[in-house]
Write a protein that holds these residues in place. Sequence first.
Motif, PDB file in Angstrom:
ATOM      1  N   GLU A 210       8.087 -19.650  32.773  1.00  0.00           N
ATOM      2  CA  GLU A 210       7.190 -18.727  32.068  1.00  0.00           C
ATOM      3  C   GLU A 210       6.201 -19.471  31.177  1.00  0.00           C
ATOM      4  O   GLU A 210       5.015 -19.120  31.110  1.00  0.00           O
ATOM      5  CB  GLU A 210       8.014 -17.747  31.240  1.00  0.00           C
TER       6      GLU A 210
ATOM      7  N   MET B 222       3.546 -21.168  33.308  1.00  0.00           N
ATOM      8  CA  MET B 222       2.582 -20.189  33.795  1.00  0.00           C
ATOM      9  C   MET B 222       1.627 -19.764  32.689  1.00  0.00           C
ATOM     10  O   MET B 222       0.420 -19.556  32.927  1.00  0.00           O
ATOM     11  CB  MET B 222       3.307 -18.967  34.363  1.00  0.00           C
ATOM     12  N   GLU B 223       2.135 -19.657  31.470  1.00  0.00           N
ATOM     13  CA  GLU B 223       1.280 -19.319  30.325  1.00  0.00           C
ATOM     14  C   GLU B 223       0.213 -20.394  30.127  1.00  0.00           C
ATOM     15  O   GLU B 223      -0.946 -20.093  29.837  1.00  0.00           O
ATOM     16  CB  GLU B 223       2.131 -19.172  29.067  1.00  0.00           C
ATOM     17  N   ARG B 224       0.595 -21.648  30.294  1.00  0.00           N
ATOM     18  CA  ARG B 224      -0.369 -22.734  30.153  1.00  0.00           C
ATOM     19  C   ARG B 224      -1.428 -22.703  31.248  1.00  0.00           C
ATOM     20  O   ARG B 224      -2.571 -23.099  31.026  1.00  0.00           O
ATOM     21  CB  ARG B 224       0.356 -24.083  30.183  1.00  0.00           C
ATOM     22  N   LEU B 225      -1.037 -22.225  32.416  1.00  0.00           N
ATOM     23  CA  LEU B 225      -1.986 -22.147  33.520  1.00  0.00           C
ATOM     24  C   LEU B 225      -2.863 -20.902  33.436  1.00  0.00           C
ATOM     25  O   LEU B 225      -3.949 -20.854  34.028  1.00  0.00           O
ATOM     26  CB  LEU B 225      -1.234 -22.152  34.852  1.00  0.00           C
ATOM     27  N   THR B 226      -2.401 -19.893  32.698  1.00  0.00           N
ATOM     28  CA  THR B 226      -3.124 -18.624  32.597  1.00  0.00           C
ATOM     29  C   THR B 226      -4.092 -18.607  31.421  1.00  0.00           C
ATOM     30  O   THR B 226      -5.189 -18.035  31.512  1.00  0.00           O
ATOM     31  CB  THR B 226      -2.118 -17.465  32.460  1.00  0.00           C
ATOM     32  N   ASP B 227      -3.710 -19.231  30.318  1.00  0.00           N
ATOM     33  CA  ASP B 227      -4.508 -19.228  29.093  1.00  0.00           C
ATOM     34  C   ASP B 227      -5.407 -20.471  29.056  1.00  0.00           C
ATOM     35  O   ASP B 227      -4.908 -21.593  28.951  1.00  0.00           O
ATOM     36  CB  ASP B 227      -3.571 -19.221  27.889  1.00  0.00           C
TER      37      ASP B 227
ATOM     38  N   LYS C 103      -4.833 -23.271  26.700  1.00  0.00           N
ATOM     39  CA  LYS C 103      -3.629 -24.083  26.838  1.00  0.00           C
ATOM     40  C   LYS C 103      -3.656 -24.972  28.077  1.00  0.00           C
ATOM     41  O   LYS C 103      -2.666 -25.649  28.376  1.00  0.00           O
ATOM     42  CB  LYS C 103      -2.383 -23.185  26.867  1.00  0.00           C
ATOM     43  N   HIS C 104      -4.785 -24.970  28.780  1.00  0.00           N
ATOM     44  CA  HIS C 104      -4.880 -25.815  29.974  1.00  0.00           C
ATOM     45  C   HIS C 104      -4.663 -27.283  29.644  1.00  0.00           C
ATOM     46  O   HIS C 104      -4.133 -28.045  30.453  1.00  0.00           O
ATOM     47  CB  HIS C 104      -6.243 -25.631  30.647  1.00  0.00           C
TER      48      HIS C 104
ATOM     49  N   TYR D 257      -1.222 -28.721  30.084  1.00  0.00           N
ATOM     50  CA  TYR D 257      -0.605 -28.756  31.408  1.00  0.00           C
ATOM     51  C   TYR D 257      -0.945 -30.049  32.140  1.00  0.00           C
ATOM     52  O   TYR D 257      -2.064 -30.558  32.049  1.00  0.00           O
ATOM     53  CB  TYR D 257      -1.078 -27.562  32.243  1.00  0.00           C
TER      54      TYR D 257
END
Length: 326
Positions: A219, A222-227, A230-231, A234
């Motif tokens: 989770e 995925m948050e790092r990839l979605t926001d 926060k990229h 990652y």
Amino acid sequence: MSGVVGPEDGSMRELLRVGPGPVDLRAVDPRSMPGLPKAAGRGSARKEWARGQVELIGAELARQQEMLYAAAQVAAGPGSATSAPTQAGAGLVGGRPRRVLLVLQAMDCGGKDGTVKRVAGAMNPLGLHIRSFGPPTKQELRHDFLWRIRRALPPPGYVGVFNRSHYEDVLIARVEELVDEATWRSRYEIINDFERELAEQAVTVVKVMLHISHAEQGERLMERLTDPTKHWKYNPSDLDTRARWDEYQAAYAEALQRCGTDAAPWFVVPADRKWFRDWAVAHLLRETFDDLDLGYPAPDFDVERERARLRDQGGEPSGEQQVNER
């Protein structure tokens, strides 16, 4: 500490310490909340309660940190060899200033950065020494694996925080086969000797594994990839590491078992709930400081004489002036 509610069923160091014998991390629920008192309430209220408690504990940690720093500064001052207090309660052990080192280890997304921000962040940067360890540089590779660790130790009187540490050399070095098995296996005893050496040098080591679940890590990735904000956190290699989850869990388990000593015990903090993670680590540090029996160092000068000198120079305003000006 007014307002601070301690854990139930024992101290956090008792509840979270890794015991002797084989370690099975599957037996530790990453969403469990050992020691959480009934005063925390239920449901979402617990999160706000825990945050408030971390703020209160942080204020106490800052006070204890100042005592630690003050003792070292006095010991290093002129005439310290004869005039500085030497009892343990003054922040010295056999004339040697104390140091505290918090070691944080975790799988990717385990919460090391967040713990540093919320727990260590409550302390005064003046006496804080934070170091992160990534892949070793070419220079570091020319030395033994503890070389860069020794260079990063906190100075006397400081609280040090290691975001990753020498344990990477029996974790990633093992799983990714960066060295042969004989090499990484020999490192367990080298680490134990090193940590005993630190204890003899008045360094109190608090080793914490932030234990998250495979699902929670997914989770957070995925948050790092979605926001988009926060990229930067990652790295595609994170998924390569995640694919070897069981191997890393086995490596952690053996490191906890082989390197959990009285001089430097390991603590496993269930870390799926960020608020509980911060509350637990804050209490671990609080209990550690309490055991050090710190105090402000006694002056090596006549306080009343210095006050009289200051008054003679017109340097002590009246109480009313002090209140108005501050």
